[in-house]
Design an enzyme around this catalytic site. Sequence first.
Site: not given
Ligand code: APR
Length: 229
Positions: A57, A90, A105
């Site tokens: 990553r 990041d 995190h």
């Molecule tokens: N622009 C805006 N939102 C987006 C885009 C985009 N281009 N692509 C996807 N999304 C949205 C999705 O609809 C979803 O709601 O981003 C979100 C991503 O959700 P997750 O994958 O669950 O990521 P996140 O909420 O940051 O996860 C939280 O979980 O895995 C752990 O520690 C890790 O910090 C992370 C935490």
Amino acid sequence: MKKKLVVLTGAGMSQESGIRTFRDMGGLWEEYDVTEVATPEAWERNPELVMKFYNDRRKQLYESEPNKGHKGLVELEKDFDVQIITQNVDDLHERAGASKVLHLHGELKKVRSTRYPNLIYDLDGWELKFGDLCEKGHQLRPHIVWFGEMVPAMDEAVPLVEQADILVVVGTSLNVYPAAGLVHYIREDVPVFVVDPERPPVYMKGVTFIEEKAGEGVAQLKDKLKQLI
Ligand code: APR
């Protein structure tokens, strides 16, 4: 006095920079088992696998650039006192020029002592190796908050949200606590804007959903915020 604009971001913020999210279709947690790469137990059980997961990553991060969404949030600093609180590890907010970024995190480009968590270092390059030791002779590990570990930055994040005049949420599914609970620390009268192509579970009065990806969504957000300067 510029109004305090707090922006809570997640993996979706960096998706248009080519970094996969976690829970979307094709997300990281579809390919990797969280319990094998992102827990202290995994590090005990199979440190090689965990080390490779974060090295890969980190390598990709060196090949990634901030996107229009990151840059759009920086432009908001002209009219607002912008504080980014990110779940992302990041450094794309910082590389876009954001003045205030709090990482909940951890940070991928930093490493810390396995024995003394407060001994934190910038890693030179993308590869952390076994035998890379802290100043007290203990193996270094990724400076990442793994599942089941405390989130010390919450102590700083909560008062920031409590003082916010405006809250913006970009690209997070709000699945992971305690980070997801931050949205509930806002004052009663604070307007909330959510930028995400899929509506995350935000059940509060007066929420404005911008169902767009970060790049386009932050541009639309800027227009909506004009009347709140
Ligand atoms: N622009 C805006 N939102 C987006 C885009 C985009 N281009 N692509 C996807 N999304 C949205 C999705 O609809 C979803 O709601 O981003 C979100 C991503 O959700 P997750 O994958 O669950 O990521 P996140 O909420 O940051 O996860 C939280 O979980 O895995 C752990 O520690 C890790 O910090 C992370 C935490």
